[in-house]
Motif scaffolding. Sequence first.
Motif, PDB file in Angstrom:
ATOM      1  N   VAL A  12       0.839  -1.191   0.000  1.00  0.00           N
ATOM      2  CA  VAL A  12       0.000   0.000   0.000  1.00  0.00           C
ATOM      3  C   VAL A  12       0.879   1.247   0.000  1.00  0.00           C
ATOM      4  N   PRO A  13       0.693   2.150  -0.960  1.00  0.00           N
ATOM      5  CA  PRO A  13       1.522   3.362  -1.000  1.00  0.00           C
ATOM      6  C   PRO A  13       1.312   4.240   0.232  1.00  0.00           C
ATOM      7  N   SER A  14       2.371   4.872   0.666  1.00  0.00           N
ATOM      8  CA  SER A  14       2.233   5.866   1.727  1.00  0.00           C
ATOM      9  C   SER A  14       1.522   7.092   1.168  1.00  0.00           C
ATOM     10  N   LEU A  15       0.655   7.680   1.975  1.00  0.00           N
ATOM     11  CA  LEU A  15      -0.061   8.890   1.593  1.00  0.00           C
ATOM     12  C   LEU A  15       0.053   9.895   2.729  1.00  0.00           C
ATOM     13  N   SER A  16       0.296  11.145   2.388  1.00  0.00           N
ATOM     14  CA  SER A  16       0.345  12.178   3.414  1.00  0.00           C
ATOM     15  C   SER A  16      -1.069  12.555   3.831  1.00  0.00           C
ATOM     16  N   SER A  17      -1.180  13.198   4.981  1.00  0.00           N
ATOM     17  CA  SER A  17      -2.489  13.676   5.438  1.00  0.00           C
ATOM     18  C   SER A  17      -3.094  14.642   4.433  1.00  0.00           C
ATOM     19  N   ARG A  18      -2.255  15.450   3.810  1.00  0.00           N
ATOM     20  CA  ARG A  18      -2.759  16.399   2.808  1.00  0.00           C
ATOM     21  C   ARG A  18      -3.333  15.666   1.602  1.00  0.00           C
ATOM     22  N   GLN A  19      -2.679  14.600   1.171  1.00  0.00           N
ATOM     23  CA  GLN A  19      -3.184  13.829   0.034  1.00  0.00           C
ATOM     24  C   GLN A  19      -4.520  13.162   0.367  1.00  0.00           C
ATOM     25  N   ILE A  20      -4.617  12.610   1.565  1.00  0.00           N
ATOM     26  CA  ILE A  20      -5.862  11.948   1.957  1.00  0.00           C
ATOM     27  C   ILE A  20      -6.997  12.961   2.064  1.00  0.00           C
ATOM     28  N   ALA A  21      -6.724  14.127   2.655  1.00  0.00           N
ATOM     29  CA  ALA A  21      -7.753  15.166   2.757  1.00  0.00           C
ATOM     30  C   ALA A  21      -8.188  15.638   1.374  1.00  0.00           C
ATOM     31  N   ALA A  22      -7.242  15.733   0.436  1.00  0.00           N
ATOM     32  CA  ALA A  22      -7.577  16.157  -0.925  1.00  0.00           C
ATOM     33  C   ALA A  22      -8.494  15.153  -1.607  1.00  0.00           C
ATOM     34  N   MET A 159     -15.873  15.140   8.567  1.00  0.00           N
ATOM     35  CA  MET A 159     -15.555  16.354   9.331  1.00  0.00           C
ATOM     36  C   MET A 159     -14.498  17.154   8.594  1.00  0.00           C
ATOM     37  N   PRO A 160     -14.784  17.600   7.354  1.00  0.00           N
ATOM     38  CA  PRO A 160     -13.776  18.348   6.595  1.00  0.00           C
ATOM     39  C   PRO A 160     -13.364  19.612   7.338  1.00  0.00           C
ATOM     40  N   GLU A 161     -12.108  19.939   7.225  1.00  0.00           N
ATOM     41  CA  GLU A 161     -11.577  21.079   7.967  1.00  0.00           C
ATOM     42  C   GLU A 161     -12.342  22.360   7.679  1.00  0.00           C
ATOM     43  N   ARG A 232     -13.244  13.810  18.596  1.00  0.00           N
ATOM     44  CA  ARG A 232     -12.023  14.085  19.371  1.00  0.00           C
ATOM     45  C   ARG A 232     -10.777  13.843  18.531  1.00  0.00           C
ATOM     46  N   ILE A 233     -10.743  12.714  17.845  1.00  0.00           N
ATOM     47  CA  ILE A 233      -9.565  12.367  17.043  1.00  0.00           C
ATOM     48  C   ILE A 233      -9.363  13.387  15.936  1.00  0.00           C
ATOM     49  N   GLN A 234     -10.443  13.813  15.277  1.00  0.00           N
ATOM     50  CA  GLN A 234     -10.296  14.782  14.188  1.00  0.00           C
ATOM     51  C   GLN A 234      -9.809  16.127  14.708  1.00  0.00           C
ATOM     52  N   LEU A 235     -10.317  16.551  15.854  1.00  0.00           N
ATOM     53  CA  LEU A 235      -9.853  17.818  16.431  1.00  0.00           C
ATOM     54  C   LEU A 235      -8.382  17.728  16.828  1.00  0.00           C
ATOM     55  N   GLU A 236      -7.968  16.582  17.330  1.00  0.00           N
ATOM     56  CA  GLU A 236      -6.556  16.393  17.659  1.00  0.00           C
ATOM     57  C   GLU A 236      -5.703  16.447  16.394  1.00  0.00           C
ATOM     58  N   CYS A 237      -6.188  15.826  15.316  1.00  0.00           N
ATOM     59  CA  CYS A 237      -5.440  15.831  14.049  1.00  0.00           C
ATOM     60  C   CYS A 237      -5.287  17.243  13.494  1.00  0.00           C
ATOM     61  N   LEU A 238      -6.294  18.081  13.725  1.00  0.00           N
ATOM     62  CA  LEU A 238      -6.243  19.460  13.235  1.00  0.00           C
ATOM     63  C   LEU A 238      -5.521  20.392  14.204  1.00  0.00           C
ATOM     64  N   GLY A 239      -5.050  19.847  15.328  1.00  0.00           N
ATOM     65  CA  GLY A 239      -4.319  20.671  16.291  1.00  0.00           C
ATOM     66  C   GLY A 239      -5.205  21.566  17.125  1.00  0.00           C
ATOM     67  N   LEU A 240      -6.503  21.245  17.229  1.00  0.00           N
ATOM     68  CA  LEU A 240      -7.411  22.066  18.024  1.00  0.00           C
ATOM     69  C   LEU A 240      -7.515  21.584  19.457  1.00  0.00           C
ATOM     70  N   PHE A 241      -7.136  20.354  19.708  1.00  0.00           N
ATOM     71  CA  PHE A 241      -6.871  19.872  21.063  1.00  0.00           C
ATOM     72  C   PHE A 241      -5.370  19.653  21.163  1.00  0.00           C
ATOM     73  N   VAL A 242      -4.737  20.253  22.137  1.00  0.00           N
ATOM     74  CA  VAL A 242      -3.291  20.106  22.288  1.00  0.00           C
ATOM     75  C   VAL A 242      -2.975  19.625  23.693  1.00  0.00           C
TER      76      VAL A 242
END
Length: 251
Positions: A12-22, A159-161, A232-242
């Motif tokens: 499975v190819p590696s994908l960045s978070s930006r690629q997955i969001a796109a 939960m798109p940014e 919770r996980i999505q907010l953590e991924c977006l840096g809104l919970f630190v």
Amino acid sequence: MVVDLWAQGIKVPSLSSRQIAAEADAVLAEYAKRFGPITKPPIEIEDVTTSVLPLTFGFSDLQGQLGGRVHGAIWFSRQQVLIDNALNPDRFPDLLGRYHFTLAHELGHWQLHRFLFLDEDGHAVLFGDGETPDVICRKDHARPMIERQADEFAGCLLMPEWLLRPAWRELTGGDDPICDRQLRELVPPIEPMRFLIDADGIEVEPDPIRLMREVFCESLAGQFAVSEEAMRIQLECLGLFVTERTPRPAP
């Protein structure tokens, strides 16, 4: 770059978070093109499945048929997704958020991974009986890359940014992240409990910070029709919970 992983020996190819969001945004953009702009949550994930992607979906006793704690499965050549009966929201309304996430997770496999299983004409590239799913998604602590990528896609699709940040702003009054210390001030005292029960009926010890974050996420999770855990996980991924950091001593 490719990474070896469990999934019928496929790389499975590696994908960045930006690629997955796109990839998730591309699906939502096509939905908006057909049905009008998406201006507020929740994402109509069932409509996305059948009107934007060429998929059918339904419910089945996957745990009985496949064994173990199976939540969903996908057949690429049949263009079919099945969700386990235990997540059917008509029977278990409290699990609507988990059902939405599981369906979005399967769409992630379609969008990100189908080319690993199908040729350009849509024919299977691997030998199989046609009855066994191409990817079986189990509730397991060991999450191979193919599953982590589908999880991340599901978070971005539901939960798109560009929808979540305005909702966060309305809830908190700003764009700043919230740390654990602030959470203790914002979340009402939580009754102490020795164990929580997870989605599979297994007792687990609660993490106090995780519990506080999920309580805080309740209203946002309701808006987006997802579980508090997924929010919770999505907010953590977006840096809104630190994570609260201990200040360094002055030099």
